[in-house]
Design an enzyme around this catalytic site. Structure first.
Site, PDB file in Angstrom:
ATOM      1  N   GLU A 141      -5.618  -8.666   0.646  1.00  0.00           N
ATOM      2  CA  GLU A 141      -6.259  -8.343   1.933  1.00  0.00           C
ATOM      3  C   GLU A 141      -7.734  -8.065   1.700  1.00  0.00           C
ATOM      4  OE1 GLU A 141      -4.650  -5.139   4.358  1.00  0.00           O
ATOM      5  OE2 GLU A 141      -2.602  -5.808   3.938  1.00  0.00           O
ATOM      6  N   GLU A 147       0.791  -1.228   0.000  1.00  0.00           N
ATOM      7  CA  GLU A 147       0.000   0.000   0.000  1.00  0.00           C
ATOM      8  C   GLU A 147       0.828   1.286   0.000  1.00  0.00           C
ATOM      9  OE1 GLU A 147      -2.932  -0.239   3.127  1.00  0.00           O
ATOM     10  OE2 GLU A 147      -4.028  -1.829   2.117  1.00  0.00           O
TER      11      GLU A 147
HETATM   12  C1  FCB Z   1      -4.610  -2.147   5.360  1.00  0.00           C
HETATM   13  C2  FCB Z   1      -3.265  -2.531   5.908  1.00  0.00           C
HETATM   14  C3  FCB Z   1      -3.312  -3.578   6.996  1.00  0.00           C
HETATM   15  C4  FCB Z   1      -4.505  -3.419   7.895  1.00  0.00           C
HETATM   16  C5  FCB Z   1      -5.764  -3.238   7.092  1.00  0.00           C
HETATM   17  C6  FCB Z   1      -7.013  -3.113   7.938  1.00  0.00           C
HETATM   18  O1  FCB Z   1      -4.559  -0.838   4.896  1.00  0.00           O
HETATM   19  O2  FCB Z   1      -2.451  -3.007   4.886  1.00  0.00           O
HETATM   20  O3  FCB Z   1      -2.098  -3.543   7.672  1.00  0.00           O
HETATM   21  O4  FCB Z   1      -4.279  -2.414   8.791  1.00  0.00           O
HETATM   22  O5  FCB Z   1      -5.663  -2.135   6.262  1.00  0.00           O
END
Ligand code: FCB
Length: 457
Positions: free
Chosen positions: A353, A173
C-alpha cells in the site's frame, strides 16, 4: 489532447515486477447484511455514536458487492498486473465459527475467476480488520481461541480458491488492529486497554504463523505472507529524551512485529517497558510466529516524528502534508526498506500500500489530482532507489483503486485514483489513474525494447 504528465521515473523496473492496486472488503463492498453476511466489528463500531467523523458506515460504501464486474473492468482497463483485495470473514462464515456461507464464498470466487479471465493476478488478504462480531462477543483477538478460528477460516478459503490466487496475506497491519483497535480505541472494536492490545498483537502474530503452516500442510501453492504498516520513527529534536522516545516507538511499531516474525523474539526494550502488560507467550509460540514466509508486505504512507513531551505538530516539519495530516516524505520509504534489509534476513518485499488522500476538485468531469500523481511518482522512485541499493522488491500497489470508506475518517478522505460519486456510484478516472496506466505501459515498452536489444546483441 492527452494532458497527463509523462511518467519519467529514473528507474527501469524488472520485467516481472508486479504493479497493482489495492482495496479492502469493508471499505468498498457495502451489502452489509446481504446474502447471509454476518455483522463485523466495523459494522458494530460504526453504530456507536461519534466513532466515525462523518457518522457514516459501510452499509453501501462503493456498492462493490453489486458492481464487482464493472469494477473489475476498470481494474483491467488500468493495465495493472495484480489486484489486492480482502475477503470479509463474516461474509463467508457469518459467526466466525459454525456454518459457512456459500453465497459469500461464491462472491469471492467470482472475483478471483473474473480477475484471472482479465489477466490479472489475485492477491488475497484474509484479515483486513473486519472480524465477525460474534467472535468479538467471545473476546475477539484477545481470546486465544480466535487464533484457531482464523486458521480454520484461512484453510477453508484456501481450499476454495488457493489454487487460483497468486498470494495470500494473513493479516493487514496487525499494529493498527492491536493499537488503534484496543489501546487508543480509535478503531473497532474500540477498546482502551494496553494489556489487551498487546495480547491481541501476540494472537495476531501467532495466528499468522499457524495459518502459514496449515496452508502449506494442505498443499496451498499461493505465496504466503503478512502485511505490516511500517515507518521510520524520527525524534523531533536531538535531546536524549526525544531520542529515547523515538527508539521505544520504533520498538512498538517496527521491531515488535518484525523481530518475532524474523526469529528474534520480542524486543527486550519493549518488553521491559510493557512490564505487566506484556503478553503471555506459551512455549512454541515464538517458533510458530517465525514460520518462514514467501513475502513481506510493507504499507508506507509517511514517517513518524515523535517527541517525548507530547504531540508533534505536522506544521513544524516543514514538509507538505496530505489531507490526513501525514507528511509527504518519499525518502522515508527508501530509508525504511534499506533498514529492513540491513536488520533482517528477508523474503522478497511487496510495497502493498502507498498513496495519499487529497481534496479533489472535479472540473468539467475531470479530476486533475496533480499532488497525488506527484506523490505516487516520488514513492515509486523511492522504491526504485531501494532496489538499486540491493533490496529485493517484487511489486508496488497503489492505495487505493477507488475512493472508499476511510475507517474513522468516513468518506471524507479520498485515497482513490478513481473518484466515486457516492450519490450515484459513478466512477471517474482521476489523472493519477491515467498517469499510473501510462507508467505501467511505458515500463512494459521498455522491457520489450530491452529484450529485443538483448536478443540482437
Ligand atoms: C492503511 C489501511 C488501509 C487504508 C490506508 C489509508 O492503514 O490498511 O485500509 O485505510 O491505511
Amino acid at each position: 489532447m492527452d494532458m497527463i504528465a509523462e511518467p519519467n521515473s529514473s528507474f527501469t523496473f524488472p520485467a516481472d515486477f508486479v504493479w497493482g492496486v489495492a482495496t479492502s472488503s469493508f471499505q468498498i463492498e457495502g451489502a452489509a447484511s446481504e446474502d447471509g453476511k454476518g455483522p463485523s466489528i466495523w459494522d458494530e463500531f460504526c453504530r456507536v455514536p461519534n466513532t466515525i467523523a462523518d457518522h457514516s458506515n459501510g452499509d453501501v460504501a462503493c456498492d462493490h458487492y453489486h458492481r464487482w464486474a464493472t469494477d473489475l473492468n476498470l481494474i483491467a482497463n488500468l493495465g495493472v498486473d495484480a489486484y489486492r483485495f480482502s475477503v470479509s470473514w463474516p461474509r463467508v462464515r457469518p459467526g466466525g465459527a459454525g456454518a459457512w456461507n456459500e453465497q459469500g464464498l461464491a462472491f469471492y470466487e467470482r472475483i478471483v475467476d473474473g480477475l484471472l479471465e482479465r489477466g490479472i493476478k489475485p492477491y488475497l488478504t484474509l484479515n483486513h480488520w473486519d472480524l465477525p462480531a460474534e467472535l468479538q462477543a467471545k473476546g475477539g483477538w484477545a481470546n486465544r481461541d480466535t487464533v484457531h478460528r482464523f486458521v480454520e477460516y484461512a484453510c477453508h478459503v484456501a481450499q476454495r480458491m488457493g489454487d487460483r490466487v497468486a498470494a495470500i496475506t494473513t493479516h493487514n497491519e496487525p499494529w493498527v488492529m492491536a493499537t488503534l483497535g484496543h489501546e487508543t480505541g480509535e478503531f473497532a472494536p474500540g477498546i482502551k486497554n494496553r494489556a489487551i492490545a498487546m495480547r491481541v498483537s501476540h494472537h495476531l502474530l501467532l495466528s499468522h504463523g499457524l495459518a502459514v503452516q496449515a496452508l502449506r500442510a494442505q498443499g496451498c501453492k499461493s505465496k504466503l505472507g503478512i502485511v505490516l504498516n511500517l515507518s521510520p520513527v524520527v525524534p523531533a529534536t536531538d535531546t536524549p529524551e526525544d531520542k529515547a522516545f523515538a527508539q521505544l516507538k520504533d520498538g512498538k511499531l517496527v521491531r515488535w512485529y518484525m523481530d518475532p516474525l524474523f526469529n528474534k523474539g520480542y524486543p527486550a526494550d519493549v518488553l521491559a517497558y510493557l512490564d505487566n502488560d506484556a503478553p503471555k507467550v506459551k512455549d512454541g509460540d515464538l517458533r510458530d510466529i517465525a514460520t518462514p514466509m514467501d513475502f513481506l508486505g510493507v504499507n508506507y504512507y509517511s514517517r513518524k516524528v515523535v517527541s517525548a513531551s507530547g504531540h508533534w505538530d505536522v506544521h513544524k516539519g516543514g514538509l507538505p502534508f496530505t489531507d490526513m495530516g501525514w507528511e509527504i516524505y518519499p525518502e522515508g520509504l527508501t530509508e525504511l526498506l534499506l533498514r529492513l534489509n540491513r536488520d533482517y534476513v528477508l523474503p522478497p518485499i511487496y510495497v502493498t500500500e502507498n498513496g495519499a488522500a487529497f481534496k479533489d476538485a472535479m472540473t468539467e468531469g475531470q479530476i486533475h489530482d496533480t499532488r497525488r500523481v506527484d506523490f505516487i511518482a516520488r514513492h515509486i522512485d523511492a522504491v526504485g532507489a531501494a532496489m538499486a541499493q540491493g533490496v529485493r522488491i517484487e511489486g508496488y500497489m497503489v492505495w487505493s483503486l477507488l475512493d472508499n470508506f476511510e475507517w474513522a475518517s468516513g468518506y471524507e478522505k479520498r485515497f482513490g485514483i478513481i473518484h466515486v460519486d457516492y450519490s450515484t456510484q459513478q466512477r471517474t478516472l482521476k489523472d493519477s489513474a491515467r498517469w499510473y496506466r501510462k507508467l505501467m505501459q511505458r515500463n512494459k515498452a521498455e522491457r520489450i525494447q530491452a529484450e529485443l536489444l538483448a536478443r540482437s546483441a
